[in-house]
Each structure stands twice: as structure tokens, then as C-alpha cells.
Design a protein around this motif. Structure first.
Motif, mmCIF file in Angstrom:
data_model
loop_
_atom_site.group_PDB
_atom_site.id
_atom_site.type_symbol
_atom_site.label_atom_id
_atom_site.label_comp_id
_atom_site.label_asym_id
_atom_site.label_seq_id
_atom_site.Cartn_x
_atom_site.Cartn_y
_atom_site.Cartn_z
ATOM 1 N N GLU A 14 102.787 61.118 85.042
ATOM 2 C CA GLU A 14 103.639 60.788 83.910
ATOM 3 C C GLU A 14 103.329 61.753 82.777
ATOM 4 O O GLU A 14 102.171 62.111 82.548
ATOM 5 N N LYS A 37 99.254 62.903 83.128
ATOM 6 C CA LYS A 37 98.152 62.171 83.744
ATOM 7 C C LYS A 37 98.711 61.473 84.966
ATOM 8 O O LYS A 37 99.930 61.386 85.151
ATOM 9 N N ARG A 38 97.825 61.010 85.804
ATOM 10 C CA ARG A 38 98.263 60.302 87.004
ATOM 11 C C ARG A 38 98.991 59.031 86.612
ATOM 12 O O ARG A 38 98.561 58.326 85.705
ATOM 13 N N SER A 39 100.054 58.741 87.317
ATOM 14 C CA SER A 39 100.679 57.441 87.111
ATOM 15 C C SER A 39 99.842 56.419 87.867
ATOM 16 O O SER A 39 99.066 56.765 88.753
ATOM 17 N N GLU A 40 99.965 55.190 87.517
ATOM 18 C CA GLU A 40 99.121 54.139 88.099
ATOM 19 C C GLU A 40 99.253 54.044 89.620
ATOM 20 O O GLU A 40 98.303 53.726 90.305
ATOM 21 N N GLU A 41 100.424 54.333 90.148
ATOM 22 C CA GLU A 41 100.645 54.179 91.593
ATOM 23 C C GLU A 41 99.960 55.258 92.422
ATOM 24 O O GLU A 41 99.713 55.087 93.594
ATOM 25 N N HIS A 42 99.689 56.411 91.824
ATOM 26 C CA HIS A 42 99.147 57.540 92.579
ATOM 27 C C HIS A 42 97.766 57.888 92.043
ATOM 28 O O HIS A 42 97.635 58.358 90.928
ATOM 29 N N THR A 43 96.747 57.700 92.847
ATOM 30 C CA THR A 43 95.405 57.941 92.348
ATOM 31 C C THR A 43 94.743 59.177 92.928
ATOM 32 O O THR A 43 93.931 59.786 92.277
ATOM 33 N N SER A 52 86.811 62.095 84.072
ATOM 34 C CA SER A 52 87.573 61.282 85.024
ATOM 35 C C SER A 52 86.766 60.892 86.258
ATOM 36 O O SER A 52 87.088 59.907 86.922
ATOM 37 N N THR A 79 102.538 63.109 79.253
ATOM 38 C CA THR A 79 101.827 62.518 78.120
ATOM 39 C C THR A 79 102.066 63.259 76.817
ATOM 40 O O THR A 79 101.940 62.676 75.743
ATOM 41 N N LYS A 132 86.848 62.462 88.943
ATOM 42 C CA LYS A 132 87.626 62.950 90.090
ATOM 43 C C LYS A 132 87.507 64.465 90.268
ATOM 44 O O LYS A 132 88.064 65.033 91.193
#
Length: 186
Positions: free
Chosen positions: A155, A167-173, A78, A157, A80
Motif C-alpha cells: 500500500e 509498506k506491506r499490506s496486511e494480507e501479504h507478509t 522490521s 504510504t 525481515k
């Protein structure tokens, strides 16, 4: 009519054979490695992966063990998280261990069947990570089904054994990087 049925049946059998052959060929490309064939650094990384599997999913079925290993490897990919298996397993953020067992006084018995199975999975995933189907669907986080960490920005998986994967939802990075992976599996 009978001839057409036989031709159709022959085509179905041929297709099934090809699909089975393709599946077998895909599996043949997967590597089996021996611990003794690894470099010193690779052994260290596999040891960290095996310990993480053991403490997080040691008594889960093989698919659950693989899922924990995949999350560890997914974190490396990732960008991250730390760039090594041991770095991911031992990571602390603001004093909080990302894998709860690492901050607890736990004993490791390498002679148990659970540890030996964990090592087998660690070697398998280590050697084949890029070729394996990710049963977690890209998960970077998980927790045992009997805890409720109230994470935001994720969200679900997959649910595998006693673990729920996210995994991270698109809005939260970046919000989740400071939240711990909680499992208490072993």
C-alpha cells in the motif's frame, strides 16, 4: 467584553508560545554528531547510508534524502531484512540487488555537494532515527515515479520528490521480500 477578548488573546498567545516551546524542546533533543566522533563500525554504517542516499536520492530535496534513509532504517527495524545498514544496502535476494545502484558500475565522488548533503542527512538520521517523524509512514519499499514495478501486496504510504513509498499490506507478509527496490534516482 474588551477585557474578555484581551484575556482570550492572551491565552491564545500563551498557548502558541507553549506549542512553539514544546516544538523547540523536541528539536533540542535531536542529536548532531560529527563523523569523527563515531566508532570505526559506526563510520562504516554511516558511509553505507550516505552512499545509498546519494545514489538513490542525491539530487532530491532534503526530505527526499531523509525518506530514503528512513526506509533503510525501517528495514532494519522490521526484522525481515538484515540487521545492519550495510547489510540492508548490500542485500541481494536471488541475485537481485534491493537497491539497484549496488549492482551497477557506478562511481562515487565524495567531493560533490550532493554527496556532502547525503552524508549530512546520513549522520542526522543515524543519530536521531528513533526520535524522527517518519515521513514515509513506515515504508519498506520505494521506487522512482518514472518506473512501474507492478508490485503486489503493498500500500502506498507517501510520495516524496520523485519517489513513491510503500509498506506491506496486511494480507501479504513475505511476498515482497523477493522483489527489488527500483529507483534509478542518480
Amino acid at each position: 467584553m474588551r477585557k474578555a477578548k484581551l484575556i482570550l488573546l492572551g491565552s491564545v498567545i500563551a498557548l502558541a508560545t507553549l506549542v512553539g516551546l514544546a516544538h523547540t524542546m523536541e528539536q533540542d533533543r535531536l542529536m548532531e554528531i560529527a563523523y569523527t566522533d563515531l566508532t570505526k563500525d559506526a563510520r562504516k554504517q554511516v558511509d553505507c547510508l550516505a552512499e545509498n542516499i546519494y545514489h538513490e536520492a542525491g539530487y532530491e530535496p532534503e526530505k527526499g534524502k531523509q525518506a530514503v534513509a528512513l526506509v533503510t532504517m525501517n528495514r532494519i527495524d522490521s526484522g525481515k531484512f538484515p540487521s545492519s545498514i550495510c547489510g540492508v544496502v548490500k542485500q541481494k535476494i536471488e541475485g537481485t540487488c534491493q537497491f539497484s545502484w549496488f549492482c551497477m558500475p557506478v562511481k562515487l565522488n565524495r567531493e560533490t555537494a550532493a554527496y556532502k548533503q547525503s552524508m549530512e542527512v546520513a549522520l542526522y538520521v543515524y543519530a536521531n532515527y528513533e526520535k524522527l517523524k517518519d515521513v514515509t509512514n513506515g515504508a519498506l519499499y520505494y521506487h522512482a515515479d518514472y518506473v512501474n514495478p507492478r508490485w503486489r501486496g503493498v500500500e502506498k504510504t507517501a510520495v516524496i520528490g520523485r519517489h513513491i513509498f510503500y509498506k506491506r499490506s496486511e494480507e501479504h507478509t513475505s511476498e515482497l521480500q523477493s522483489q527489488s527496490t527500483i529507483s534509478y534516482a542518480v
